[in-house]
Design a protein around this motif. Structure first.
Motif, PDB file in Angstrom:
ATOM      1  N   MET A   1     -75.329   0.348 -41.514  1.00 15.15           N
ATOM      2  CA  MET A   1     -75.475   0.066 -40.081  1.00 15.15           C
ATOM      3  C   MET A   1     -74.099  -0.241 -39.488  1.00 15.15           C
ATOM      4  N   PRO A   2     -73.705   0.433 -38.426  1.00 12.76           N
ATOM      5  CA  PRO A   2     -72.366   0.208 -37.862  1.00 12.76           C
ATOM      6  C   PRO A   2     -72.225  -1.204 -37.307  1.00 12.76           C
ATOM      7  N   LYS A   3     -71.000  -1.729 -37.434  1.00  6.79           N
ATOM      8  CA  LYS A   3     -70.725  -3.077 -36.950  1.00  6.79           C
ATOM      9  C   LYS A   3     -70.763  -3.106 -35.423  1.00  6.79           C
ATOM     10  N   ARG A   4     -71.447  -4.104 -34.910  1.00  6.12           N
ATOM     11  CA  ARG A   4     -71.561  -4.223 -33.456  1.00  6.12           C
ATOM     12  C   ARG A   4     -70.251  -4.765 -32.872  1.00  6.12           C
ATOM     13  N   VAL A   5     -69.748  -4.112 -31.849  1.00  2.00           N
ATOM     14  CA  VAL A   5     -68.470  -4.499 -31.247  1.00  2.00           C
ATOM     15  C   VAL A   5     -68.700  -5.560 -30.172  1.00  2.00           C
ATOM     16  N   ASP A   6     -67.941  -6.658 -30.279  1.00  3.81           N
ATOM     17  CA  ASP A   6     -67.972  -7.696 -29.249  1.00  3.81           C
ATOM     18  C   ASP A   6     -66.912  -7.319 -28.216  1.00  3.81           C
ATOM     19  N   HIS A   7     -67.349  -6.808 -27.083  1.00  2.00           N
ATOM     20  CA  HIS A   7     -66.401  -6.282 -26.100  1.00  2.00           C
ATOM     21  C   HIS A   7     -65.513  -7.382 -25.502  1.00  2.00           C
ATOM     22  N   GLU A   8     -66.074  -8.568 -25.285  1.00  5.06           N
ATOM     23  CA  GLU A   8     -65.249  -9.654 -24.742  1.00  5.06           C
ATOM     24  C   GLU A   8     -64.203 -10.094 -25.746  1.00  5.06           C
ATOM     25  N   GLU A   9     -64.580 -10.103 -27.011  1.00  2.00           N
ATOM     26  CA  GLU A   9     -63.619 -10.463 -28.057  1.00  2.00           C
ATOM     27  C   GLU A   9     -62.502  -9.433 -28.122  1.00  2.00           C
ATOM     28  N   ARG A  10     -62.847  -8.165 -27.961  1.00  2.00           N
ATOM     29  CA  ARG A  10     -61.827  -7.112 -27.994  1.00  2.00           C
ATOM     30  C   ARG A  10     -60.917  -7.218 -26.769  1.00  2.00           C
ATOM     31  N   ARG A  11     -61.500  -7.498 -25.611  1.00  2.00           N
ATOM     32  CA  ARG A  11     -60.677  -7.690 -24.412  1.00  2.00           C
ATOM     33  C   ARG A  11     -59.712  -8.865 -24.595  1.00  2.00           C
ATOM     34  N   ALA A  12     -60.225  -9.949 -25.172  1.00  2.00           N
ATOM     35  CA  ALA A  12     -59.381 -11.127 -25.395  1.00  2.00           C
ATOM     36  C   ALA A  12     -58.252 -10.806 -26.370  1.00  2.00           C
ATOM     37  N   GLN A  13     -58.549  -9.986 -27.388  1.00  2.00           N
ATOM     38  CA  GLN A  13     -57.526  -9.583 -28.355  1.00  2.00           C
ATOM     39  C   GLN A  13     -56.406  -8.810 -27.655  1.00  2.00           C
ATOM     40  N   ILE A  14     -56.782  -7.907 -26.776  1.00  2.00           N
ATOM     41  CA  ILE A  14     -55.791  -7.112 -26.043  1.00  2.00           C
ATOM     42  C   ILE A  14     -55.021  -7.995 -25.064  1.00  2.00           C
ATOM     43  N   ALA A  15     -55.721  -8.936 -24.422  1.00  2.00           N
ATOM     44  CA  ALA A  15     -55.063  -9.839 -23.482  1.00  2.00           C
ATOM     45  C   ALA A  15     -54.034 -10.711 -24.199  1.00  2.00           C
ATOM     46  N   GLU A  16     -54.376 -11.176 -25.395  1.00  2.00           N
ATOM     47  CA  GLU A  16     -53.429 -11.979 -26.182  1.00  2.00           C
ATOM     48  C   GLU A  16     -52.191 -11.164 -26.522  1.00  2.00           C
ATOM     49  N   ALA A  17     -52.402  -9.881 -26.837  1.00  2.00           N
ATOM     50  CA  ALA A  17     -51.275  -9.001 -27.149  1.00  2.00           C
ATOM     51  C   ALA A  17     -50.362  -8.855 -25.930  1.00  2.00           C
ATOM     52  N   LEU A  18     -50.980  -8.697 -24.757  1.00  2.00           N
ATOM     53  CA  LEU A  18     -50.195  -8.606 -23.518  1.00  2.00           C
ATOM     54  C   LEU A  18     -49.343  -9.853 -23.330  1.00  2.00           C
ATOM     55  N   ILE A  19     -49.944 -11.009 -23.520  1.00  2.00           N
ATOM     56  CA  ILE A  19     -49.243 -12.279 -23.332  1.00  2.00           C
ATOM     57  C   ILE A  19     -48.063 -12.400 -24.291  1.00  2.00           C
ATOM     58  N   GLN A  20     -48.275 -11.992 -25.543  1.00  2.00           N
ATOM     59  CA  GLN A  20     -47.209 -12.094 -26.535  1.00  2.00           C
ATOM     60  C   GLN A  20     -46.038 -11.169 -26.189  1.00  2.00           C
ATOM     61  N   VAL A  21     -46.346  -9.920 -25.837  1.00  2.00           N
ATOM     62  CA  VAL A  21     -45.287  -8.963 -25.514  1.00  2.00           C
ATOM     63  C   VAL A  21     -44.556  -9.375 -24.234  1.00  2.00           C
ATOM     64  N   ALA A  22     -45.321  -9.745 -23.207  1.00  2.00           N
ATOM     65  CA  ALA A  22     -44.721 -10.137 -21.925  1.00  2.00           C
ATOM     66  C   ALA A  22     -43.894 -11.398 -22.063  1.00  2.00           C
ATOM     67  N   GLY A  23     -44.324 -12.307 -22.935  1.00  2.00           N
ATOM     68  CA  GLY A  23     -43.557 -13.529 -23.153  1.00  2.00           C
ATOM     69  C   GLY A  23     -42.197 -13.242 -23.770  1.00  2.00           C
ATOM     70  N   ARG A  24     -42.105 -12.171 -24.547  1.00  2.00           N
ATOM     71  CA  ARG A  24     -40.832 -11.807 -25.187  1.00  2.00           C
ATOM     72  C   ARG A  24     -39.967 -10.929 -24.294  1.00  2.00           C
ATOM     73  N   ARG A  25     -40.599  -9.977 -23.573  1.00  2.00           N
ATOM     74  CA  ARG A  25     -39.833  -8.950 -22.870  1.00  2.00           C
ATOM     75  C   ARG A  25     -39.879  -9.062 -21.353  1.00  2.00           C
ATOM     76  N   GLY A  26     -40.795  -9.870 -20.838  1.00  2.00           N
ATOM     77  CA  GLY A  26     -40.952  -9.960 -19.394  1.00  2.00           C
ATOM     78  C   GLY A  26     -42.107  -9.098 -18.934  1.00  2.00           C
ATOM     79  N   LEU A  27     -42.829  -9.561 -17.941  1.00  2.00           N
ATOM     80  CA  LEU A  27     -44.031  -8.873 -17.476  1.00  2.00           C
ATOM     81  C   LEU A  27     -43.716  -7.482 -16.931  1.00  2.00           C
ATOM     82  N   HIS A  28     -42.577  -7.350 -16.262  1.00  2.00           N
ATOM     83  CA  HIS A  28     -42.221  -6.082 -15.627  1.00  2.00           C
ATOM     84  C   HIS A  28     -41.973  -4.969 -16.643  1.00  2.00           C
ATOM     85  N   ALA A  29     -41.597  -5.344 -17.871  1.00  2.00           N
ATOM     86  CA  ALA A  29     -41.203  -4.347 -18.875  1.00  2.00           C
ATOM     87  C   ALA A  29     -42.344  -3.951 -19.798  1.00  2.00           C
ATOM     88  N   VAL A  30     -43.521  -4.499 -19.600  1.00  2.00           N
ATOM     89  CA  VAL A  30     -44.635  -4.248 -20.510  1.00  2.00           C
ATOM     90  C   VAL A  30     -45.420  -3.010 -20.096  1.00  2.00           C
TER      91      VAL A  30
END
Length: 223
Positions: A1-30
């Protein structure tokens, strides 16, 4: 049975990635490709959840704001079950200063988003703060509460003081980021102004003294 995807959890994972990259390089460069690489997912998946970079930034900054709100809650909880207006105001303001990596990232991205939205119509069309005056209303209420309790200057205009404290905290935060002053120096400036507004320290001794004075007055009146 395929694993059920938690869409909010996936969105949060991507949002965390944005925060990490933007914190290092600046929001404009992401870019979305950078965020995908940081999150360890495909660019197509990022585009599936967030069709445009603007929508990704919008969600990411909302996510960061939620984290900041939780941070303030932790600080207030650590101050005790009934910290009083002065301590509550102080914790709210100090939480916004970039004194560690998390608060530095918050201040940097929050300021960057605001600046970018001035010239970017797509960003300006979807502000990431539901109620931009929430902090001002909260501080005003706390100052009015302090005035009613006799621990703040009764002649001060609570809303004007709240606006000034928030503007001061934002400016001091930027001065820390650019190395103009240390975080300790900024904290001392904030506390100096809080001492000016809160004219009587919030202590149990103050409360006991007030009660003793009232009891004495009642006793004198009955003689």
């Amino acid at each position: 049975m395929p694993k059920r995807v938690d869409h909010e959890e996936r969105r949060a994972q991507i949002a965390e990635a944005l925060i990490q990259v933007a914190g290092r390089r600046g929001l404009h460069a992401v870019g979305m490709r950078d965020v995908a690489a940081e999150a360890g997912v495909s660019l197509r998946l990022v585009q599936y959840y967030f069709e445009t970079k603007e929508k990704l930034l919008f969600y990411g900054l909302r996510h960061l704001t939620d984290r900041f709100t939780a941070r303030v809650g932790v600080r207030l909880a650590a101050a005790g079950p009934d910290p009083g207006p002065r301590s509550t105001v102080e914790e709210m303001l100090l939480a916004s200063l970039p004194t560690d990596q998390e608060s530095r990232t918050f201040h940097l991205l929050y300021s960057s988003y605001a600046i970018l939205s001035v010239t970017d119509e797509a960003l300006a069309a979807q502000p990431f703060i539901d109620n931009p005056d929430a902090a001002e209303h909260a501080l005003t209420g706390l100052l009015e509460q302090a005035q009613a309790s006799g621990v703040a200057d009764p002649g001060a205009d609570a809303r004007t003081e709240a606006m000034g404290l928030l503007a001061m905290a934002a400016t001091l935060g930027t001065s820390i980021l650019v190395g103009q002053r240390s975080s300790q120096s900024a904290i001392e400036v904030l506390r100096y102004h809080l001492d000016r507004i809160f004219t009587i320290a919030e202590t149990s001794e103050t409360s006991e003294t007030s009660e003793t004075s009232e009891t004495s007055e009642r006793g004198a009146g009955s003689i």
